[in-house]
Design an enzyme around this catalytic site. Sequence first.
Site: not given
Length: 255
Positions: A63, A88
Amino acid sequence: MENNGHIQSGKYAADISSIKDAKLRIESFIHKTPIMSSEYLNSVSGRKLFFKCECFQKGGAFKFRGASNAIFSLGNDQAVKGVVTHSSGNHAAAVSLAAKLRGIPAYIVIPKNAPDCKVENVRRYGGKIFWSEATMQSRESVSTKVMEDTGAILIHPFNDGRIISGQGTISLELLEQIPQIDTIIVPISGGGLISGVALAAKAIKPSIRILAAEPRGANDAAQSKAAGRIITLPETNTIADGLRAFLGDLTWYVF
């Protein structure tokens, strides 16, 4: 293609050009992650397997590639009020770290059921946490309120061309490291990773196969593929908390 990554007529939200630009933009910030293999798994599968170890990426996941590309592509006038996202965990940490490196605020909306270890990563990287309920509607609602209050720019976890382009840098590295590879298996959730990987890999090596993998208890992508439209599930059942999102319009267009 516009900077915010929205689709123009007949075009994807990212392409090999935007992915190569992302590589140049972020290469001084990210790790070029190693390739590892296992003779045991090779023998079990009857294939020669290679693993692109993004667990060794900064922030602990791929990410960081997309978050860095999105944040460092912002103009100073856009970046000054900070960025906001909902996640999350892994994207939240990545945005927090990239914003810290850029020297701007990061406002992170996290569902209350997020794992403690991922929440701690956000705190460690300096993100300011706002809590939401576990539903996507709640996450998006809280994010919108934060944007209105702060003027921060939204960095969507996956449905953004800048994110897709950043994740696509994995393929640029992978096909330099293992050029003979003929199939890439990619986990799929919101689709930002597989979109970037597929667009880059297919541009470099059109014959390559891209396979999507997801848990049976969160198989919305398989259902979407079968139905020919985006399917969202009323609930998911998997310990893989990072694979509970649903495809966005930009990632569906690639998928």
